[in-house]
Design a protein around this motif. Structure first.
Motif, PDB file in Angstrom:
ATOM      1  N   ALA A   1      47.326 -50.414   6.977  1.00 49.87           N
ATOM      2  CA  ALA A   1      46.471 -49.969   5.870  1.00 49.87           C
ATOM      3  C   ALA A   1      47.196 -48.940   5.017  1.00 49.87           C
ATOM      4  O   ALA A   1      47.961 -48.119   5.519  1.00 49.87           O
ATOM      5  CB  ALA A   1      45.171 -49.385   6.404  1.00 49.87           C
ATOM      6  N   ARG A   2      46.923 -48.974   3.726  1.00 57.91           N
ATOM      7  CA  ARG A   2      47.504 -48.014   2.786  1.00 57.91           C
ATOM      8  C   ARG A   2      46.385 -47.376   1.972  1.00 57.91           C
ATOM      9  O   ARG A   2      45.457 -48.067   1.550  1.00 57.91           O
ATOM     10  CB  ARG A   2      48.506 -48.694   1.851  1.00 57.91           C
ATOM     11  N   TRP A   3      46.471 -46.063   1.779  1.00 57.94           N
ATOM     12  CA  TRP A   3      45.500 -45.393   0.934  1.00 57.94           C
ATOM     13  C   TRP A   3      46.163 -44.257   0.171  1.00 57.94           C
ATOM     14  O   TRP A   3      47.233 -43.774   0.535  1.00 57.94           O
ATOM     15  CB  TRP A   3      44.299 -44.898   1.731  1.00 57.94           C
ATOM     16  N   ARG A   4      45.513 -43.829  -0.890  1.00 57.11           N
ATOM     17  CA  ARG A   4      46.037 -42.740  -1.735  1.00 57.11           C
ATOM     18  C   ARG A   4      45.061 -41.572  -1.714  1.00 57.11           C
ATOM     19  O   ARG A   4      43.854 -41.747  -1.874  1.00 57.11           O
ATOM     20  CB  ARG A   4      46.273 -43.205  -3.168  1.00 57.11           C
ATOM     21  N   VAL A   5      45.625 -40.378  -1.524  1.00 59.14           N
ATOM     22  CA  VAL A   5      44.859 -39.134  -1.552  1.00 59.14           C
ATOM     23  C   VAL A   5      45.237 -38.375  -2.819  1.00 59.14           C
ATOM     24  O   VAL A   5      46.424 -38.212  -3.115  1.00 59.14           O
ATOM     25  CB  VAL A   5      45.171 -38.273  -0.312  1.00 59.14           C
ATOM     26  N   GLU A   6      44.244 -37.919  -3.564  1.00 58.63           N
ATOM     27  CA  GLU A   6      44.522 -37.168  -4.802  1.00 58.63           C
ATOM     28  C   GLU A   6      43.766 -35.851  -4.788  1.00 58.63           C
ATOM     29  O   GLU A   6      42.574 -35.808  -4.490  1.00 58.63           O
ATOM     30  CB  GLU A   6      44.136 -37.974  -6.033  1.00 58.63           C
ATOM     31  N   ARG A   7      44.502 -34.759  -5.128  1.00 60.90           N
ATOM     32  CA  ARG A   7      43.918 -33.417  -5.225  1.00 60.90           C
ATOM     33  C   ARG A   7      44.398 -32.762  -6.508  1.00 60.90           C
ATOM     34  O   ARG A   7      45.497 -33.031  -6.984  1.00 60.90           O
ATOM     35  CB  ARG A   7      44.375 -32.521  -4.077  1.00 60.90           C
ATOM     36  N   THR A   8      43.591 -31.827  -7.003  1.00 63.01           N
ATOM     37  CA  THR A   8      44.022 -30.924  -8.060  1.00 63.01           C
ATOM     38  C   THR A   8      44.043 -29.519  -7.482  1.00 63.01           C
ATOM     39  O   THR A   8      43.020 -29.036  -6.974  1.00 63.01           O
ATOM     40  CB  THR A   8      43.083 -30.976  -9.272  1.00 63.01           C
ATOM     41  N   ILE A   9      45.195 -28.879  -7.530  1.00 61.77           N
ATOM     42  CA  ILE A   9      45.380 -27.568  -6.916  1.00 61.77           C
ATOM     43  C   ILE A   9      45.651 -26.543  -8.013  1.00 61.77           C
ATOM     44  O   ILE A   9      46.586 -26.702  -8.802  1.00 61.77           O
ATOM     45  CB  ILE A   9      46.532 -27.598  -5.898  1.00 61.77           C
ATOM     46  N   ASN A  10      44.827 -25.515  -8.043  1.00 63.88           N
ATOM     47  CA  ASN A  10      44.959 -24.466  -9.047  1.00 63.88           C
ATOM     48  C   ASN A  10      45.687 -23.269  -8.455  1.00 63.88           C
ATOM     49  O   ASN A  10      45.229 -22.670  -7.487  1.00 63.88           O
ATOM     50  CB  ASN A  10      43.580 -24.034  -9.557  1.00 63.88           C
TER      51      ASN A  10
END
Length: 307
Positions: A198-207
């Motif tokens: 399985a493949r997945w993408r994690v996305e975050r915005t870090i300030n």
């Protein structure tokens, strides 16, 4: 005006990684009071003296559910024994022949709440550092407490830190930075059924000094019993060209920026923290001040290990 390398708090703009192998022994740092060997009734939640640090939320998108029988990687908190694991972080900034680096090694004893599976309570062991001055300042940290709120997919939501008596601001900052580095690079699991491959993408915005968009591409390479081994690649890019100098109202302009990493982590569905793995980040940036002909060139690095 250019910032000194370590004052850029690269750790807050970079993130987590993981190597080594975890241990489930229960003979490291002293535990909080427990109603059972592996869980605790003593929580840092709601404590007025706790410092609350939100962790940037992440979105998880499954790209490929994998081959074979699929199952949900749901948490199954182990309350029979506490988790003992050591977190080691190293962050660095180098420019013009100067390099600042900080390494912190932090033993942790982690226990789920006896009644709340979203509450992970941690006790710090003897936190050490190669730098002798910082190592001395860290001595009073031993035995201090922290708590972690965990959401679906083992996603960290917020960190709670209780002040260590007798520890100065440098020691408290080092502990905080090390934990935040690791948590900001964590790899949440999909909440839908998956299988090996399985493949997945994690996305975050870090300030932080720079607002960063982080992409983690994860591949499930194996799943045995409750243990999942996950390969990861990381790419981080600024959302704009503004670099805010920490502790100052001044800003610099980002001319060029790269920050990427690779690694592997091992997750145990019964444990609240990774049990093994490493992710290593490396990057470079060009910061431009009042004189565009004299940019500040910096190389950045971060390694986070669990063992």
């Amino acid at each position: 005006m250019y910032p000194r390398p370590l004052s850029l708090t690269v750790a807050a703009v970079l993130f987590l990684g993981l190597t080594g192998c975890g241990s489930d022994a229960t003979d490291t740092p002293a535990a909080s009071s427990s109603a059972a060997p592996g869980c605790t009734t003593d929580t840092t939640t709601g404590r007025e003296d706790a410092k609350l640090l939100p962790i940037p939320p992440a979105t998880v998108t499954v790209l490929d559910a994998g081959q074979g029988a699929r199952r949900t990687a749901g948490a199954a908190p182990n309350r029979d024994s506490a988790q003992s694991v050591t977190l080691v972080t190293t962050s660095s900034v180098a420019s013009a022949g100067e390099r600042d680096a900080q390494t912190v090694e932090m033993p942790l004893r982690a226990q789920f709440s006896c009644t709340d599976s979203t509450d992970l309570e941690m006790t710090l062991g003897a936190v050490t550092a190669p730098d002798p001055i910082l190592a001395e300042q860290l001595q009073p940290v031993e035995g201090s407490r922290a708590g972690l709120a965990i959401g679906p997919g083992a996603m960290p939501i917020s960190l709670r830190l209780l002040p260590a008596e007798q520890a100065g601001p440098e020691a408290r900052s080092a502990v905080e930075q090390s934990l935040i580095q690791a948590l900001q690079l964590s790899v949440p699991l999909p909440t839908e059924p998956i299988a090996s491959g399985a493949r997945w993408r994690v996305e975050r915005t870090i300030n932080a000094a720079t607002t960063i968009t982080q992409h983690i591409d994860a591949t499930l390479t194996s799943w045995t019993d409750d243990r999942l081994v996950i390969d990861v690649t990381v790419d981080q890019t600024p959302t704009n060209s503004v670099f805010a100098i920490p502790g100052s109202a001044d800003t610099l302009t980002i001319g060029r920026y790269t920050d990427t990493g690779t690694g592997q982590i091992t997750v145990d569905l019964g444990r609240g923290l990774p049990v093994a793995g490493t992710i290593t980040m490396s990057g470079a940036r060009e910061l431009v001040g009042a004189d565009p002909n004299k940019p500040l060139l910096q190389q950045t690095g971060l390694s986070v290990q669990w063992r």
